[in-house]
Design an enzyme around this catalytic site. Structure first.
Site, PDB file in Angstrom:
ATOM      1  N   GLU A 173       0.845  -1.214   0.000  1.00 42.42           N
ATOM      2  CA  GLU A 173       0.000   0.000   0.000  1.00 42.42           C
ATOM      3  C   GLU A 173       0.874   1.256   0.000  1.00 42.42           C
ATOM      4  O   GLU A 173       0.715   2.144   0.845  1.00 42.42           O
ATOM      5  CB  GLU A 173      -0.975  -0.010   1.183  1.00 42.42           C
ATOM      6  CG  GLU A 173      -1.987  -1.126   1.072  1.00 42.42           C
ATOM      7  CD  GLU A 173      -3.226  -1.002   1.960  1.00 42.42           C
ATOM      8  OE1 GLU A 173      -3.276  -0.111   2.811  1.00 42.42           O
ATOM      9  OE2 GLU A 173      -4.147  -1.818   1.767  1.00 42.42           O
ATOM     10  N   GLU A 297      -5.062  -8.690  -0.293  1.00 42.65           N
ATOM     11  CA  GLU A 297      -5.880  -8.327   0.869  1.00 42.65           C
ATOM     12  C   GLU A 297      -7.322  -8.217   0.407  1.00 42.65           C
ATOM     13  O   GLU A 297      -7.646  -7.369  -0.428  1.00 42.65           O
ATOM     14  CB  GLU A 297      -5.409  -7.013   1.502  1.00 42.65           C
ATOM     15  CG  GLU A 297      -4.068  -7.155   2.212  1.00 42.65           C
ATOM     16  CD  GLU A 297      -3.663  -5.930   3.018  1.00 42.65           C
ATOM     17  OE1 GLU A 297      -4.542  -5.202   3.518  1.00 42.65           O
ATOM     18  OE2 GLU A 297      -2.442  -5.706   3.132  1.00 42.65           O
TER      19      GLU A 297
HETATM   20  O1  AHR Z   1      -5.412  -5.769   6.912  1.00 47.63           O
HETATM   21  C1  AHR Z   1      -5.349  -4.585   7.642  1.00 47.63           C
HETATM   22  C2  AHR Z   1      -4.688  -3.445   6.874  1.00 47.63           C
HETATM   23  O2  AHR Z   1      -5.450  -3.106   5.778  1.00 47.63           O
HETATM   24  C3  AHR Z   1      -3.332  -3.746   6.301  1.00 47.63           C
HETATM   25  O3  AHR Z   1      -2.301  -3.580   7.206  1.00 47.63           O
HETATM   26  C4  AHR Z   1      -3.214  -2.736   5.210  1.00 47.63           C
HETATM   27  O4  AHR Z   1      -2.383  -3.164   4.163  1.00 47.63           O
HETATM   28  C5  AHR Z   1      -4.652  -2.505   4.787  1.00 47.63           C
HETATM   29  O5  AHR Z   1      -4.966  -1.170   4.702  1.00 47.63           O
END
Ligand code: AHR
Length: 492
Positions: A173, A297
Site C-alpha cells: 500500500e 488483501e
Molecule cells: O489488513 C489490515 C490493513 O489493511 C493492512 O495492514 C493494510 O495493508 C490494509 O490497509
C-alpha cells in the site's frame, strides 16, 4: 426450481491453488496469541506455534501465507526479529493498537510456521521506511547458500540451510500507509528495489509490485507502464464494507439489519468488476499476460467487537461472511487466467478470519468452512458453468439469487460450488454435467440465518453437513439448496 449446467468440454485455466491463500500481520492477536504463543506457553504448541490452529489450517490446505504485513511491513526492520530472543528489540507497534512488539516472532518463526502448516511463505518487504540494502540483505539471509555475511548470520542463528522463498512483495500500500507515494514515484522505486532482490542458486524470487487501492485504475496503469516489465505480479487490495467506502461508516459484524446483508453482498460482488478492469489495463501493457494479478488483501471489514482495542480489528464472523467468501472465491476461480493468488485478510483474530481464539479456546468461523468446502478447486481446471437465477434483495439492492463456479480436478472429478444469497427462498437445483450422468455424487452444505455465527460457548452452531436427500434421475442431479447457504457438490 433453478438449473445449473456445467460444460466439461469448455475448459478454462488451471485454478492456482494460491487463490486460497491467507494473510498474517503483526496486528492485534493475529500473530501473537493467534498463531504463536511461544514455547513456554501452557497452550499446546510445537516450537511456539499453536497446535490446534496449525492443525485446522492444514485441514483447509492453506497454500500460501503472506507476512509480516500489511502496513506493518513498511515499518518492519527484519534484523529486529532474528537472533537470541532476549536480545531482540522491544518497541511499540505504532500502527496497530500501540502495544509492545517484542519481536519474538521473526523470520525464523515465520518459516517454521509455514513448514508446520505445509504452505509457501510470501514475505512482504519494506519500501516505505526501509533501505534497498535492507531488503536485499533480507533476501540474501533467507535464500543464499554460499559464503556471504547474511548467510553466515543465518547460520549463526541456527539455520544452516537457506529456505525456499518464491513470493516476495516489494512494499505494501505504498499509495497509503506505505509512504503516500504517487504511482510514478513508487514505480521507479520498485524498479530500483527489485533490482537488488536477487535470485540465489536455484531460488527464483517472484516479485510482486504494490498494486492499486480498490478502483484506482490510474495506479495500475502507471505502475504497469513504468515497472510492469520488472514485476511478476501486481497486487490489488479491496475490502468489503457493509455500507459505503467511508471508513467511519462500517457497521457491526453481528446484529446487523437485513438491508446491510444486501449491501454487503452487493459490495462483495463488485470484486468481479474490479478484477476485470484491472486485468484489462494490465493486458494493455502486457498482452501476453505474463504479469499476474494478486488480490493479497480481501475480506469484510466491520466495526471492532465492543470493548476490544480499536487497533486490533477483531470482529465476529457470520453466515453473511460465508456468503462473501463464497462469492469472492467463485469470482477468483472464474478469473483463473489472470488472478494467480489471493490472500484473505486475515488468517486468525483479525478482520474476516477463518479462526478466532480466546486464551486456549479456538473456534472455526463460517468463513473457515467455506474454505473447506472450496478446497477441491485448488489446482483444478476451471469449467464453463451457468446457473439460472432470479432477483433477490430489497427495494434498494437487487442481486441474482445464485452464484457459482465449477472445476475438474486431475482425477476427473467435477466440483461445483454454489452460493444461495436469498434469505427466504430454498431453491431446488437441477444440475446437469454432460459425461457425469451416472457419477457418484456427494453434497455438503453450510447454512444458517444471515447472522448465525460460532461462539466460544457454542463453537459448532454453523458447520457444514453432508446431505443425502438429493436425487439422481435421467442424468440429472436434483438437490435442495437452502436460503443463505453455500453448497459444494462433487461428481466423481
Ligand atoms: O489488513 C489490515 C490493513 O489493511 C493492512 O495492514 C493494510 O495493508 C490494509 O490497509
Amino acid at each position: 426450481m433453478a438449473f445449473l449446467e456445467v460444460n466439461p468440454a469448455r475448459k478454462g485455466a488451471k485454478i492456482n491453488r494460491n487463490i486460497y491463500g491467507h494473510f498474517s500481520e503483526h496486528l492485534g492477536r493475529c500473530i501473537y496469541n493467534g498463531l504463536f504463543v511461544g514455547e513456554n506457553s501452557p497452550i499446546p504448541n510445537v516450537n511456539g506455534m499453536r497446535k490446534d490452529v496449525v492443525e485446522a489450517l492444514r485441514q483447509i490446505r492453506v497454500p500460501v501465507l503472506r507476512w509480516p504485513g500489511g502496513c506493518f511491513a513498511d515499518e518492519y526492520h527484519w534484523k529486529d526479529g532474528i537472533g537470541p530472543k532476549e536480545g531482540r528489540k522491544r518497541m511499540v507497534n505504532t500502527h496497530w493498537g500501540g502495544v509492545v512488539e517484542d519481536n519474538s516472532f521473526g523470520t525464523h518463526e515465520f518459516m517454521e510456521l509455514c513448514r508446520q502448516i505445509g504452505c509457501e511463505p510470501y514475505v512482504n518487504g519494506n519500501v516505505g521506511s526501509g533501505t534497498v540494502q535492507e531488503m536485499s540483505e533480507w533476501v540474501e539471509y533467507m535464500t543464499f547458500d554460499g559464503v556471504s555475511p547474511m548467510a553466515e548470520l543465518r547460520k549463526q542463528n541456527g539455520r544452516e540451510e537457506p529456505w525456499k522463498l518464491t513470493y516476495f512483495g516489494v512494499g505494501n500500500e505504498n499509495w497509503g500507509c506505505g509512504g503516500n507515494m504517487r504511482p510514478e514515484y513508487y514505480a521507479d522505486l520498485f524498479r530500483r528495489y527489485a533490482t537488488y532482490v536477487r535470485n540465489y542458486g536455484d531460488n527464483k524470487v517472484f516479485k510482486i509490485a504494490c498494486g492499486p487501492n480498490v478502483d484506482d485504475y490510474e495506479w495500475t496503469d502507471k505502475v504497469m507502464e513504468i515497472a510492469g516489465k520488472y514485476a511478476d505480479a501486481i497486487s490489488l487490495h479491496y475490502y468489503t464494507r457493509p455500507r459505503s467506502l467511508a471508513w467511519d461508516d462500517k457497521g457491526p459484524a453481528t446484529g446487523f439489519e437485513e438491508k446491510e446483508y444486501w449491501t454487503t453482498l452487493r459490495n462483495a460482488l463488485w470484486m468481479n468488476e474490479l478484477v476485470e478492469n484491472h486485468l484489462s489495463i494490465m493486458r494493455r501493457h502486457d498482452p501476453e499476460g505474463r504479469v499476474g494479478l494478486i488480490v493479497d488483501e480481501w475480506g469484510t471489514w466491520y466495526d471492532v467487537e465492543p470493548g476490544t482495542n480499536p487497533g486490533f480489528l477483531y470482529q465476529q464472523n457470520t453466515m453473511r461472511d460465508a456468503l462473501v467468501a463464497a462469492i469472492t472465491l467463485n469470482i477468483f476461480n472464474r478469473h483463473a487466467d489472470g488472478v494467480i493468488m489471493a490472500n484473505l485478510a486475515q488468517i486468525v483474530n483479525v478482520l474476516q478470519s477463518v479462526i478466532l481464539t480466546e486464551g486456549e479456546k479456538m473456534l472455526l468461523t463460517p468463513t473457515y468452512h467455506v474454505f473447506d468446502l472450496y478446497k477441491e478447486h485448488q489446482d483444478a481446471t476451471l469449467l464453463d458453468s451457468y446457473v439460472e437465477s432470479h432477483p433477490v434483495g430489497d427495494d434498494q439492492v437487487q442481486l441474482s439469487s445464485l452464484h457459482q463456479s465449477a472445476s475438474m480436478d486431475a482425477e476427473g472429478r467435477v466440483h461445483i460450488t454454489v452460493a444461495n444469497l436469498s434469505l427466504s427462498g430454498e431453491e431446488t437445483l437441477t444440475v446437469r454435467v454432460p459425461g457425469k450422468e451416472n457419477a457418484k455424487a456427494s453434497v455438503r452444505v453450510l447454512s444458517g440465518s444471515m447472522d448465525a455465527h460460532n461462539t466460544f460457548e457454542a463453537p459448532e452452531t454453523v458447520k457444514p453437513v453432508s446431505v443425502t436427500d438429493f436425487r439422481q434421475e435421467n442424468g440429472v442431479l436434483t438437490v435442495r439448496v437452502p436460503a443463505c447457504s453455500v453448497t459444494a457438490i462433487t461428481l466423481e
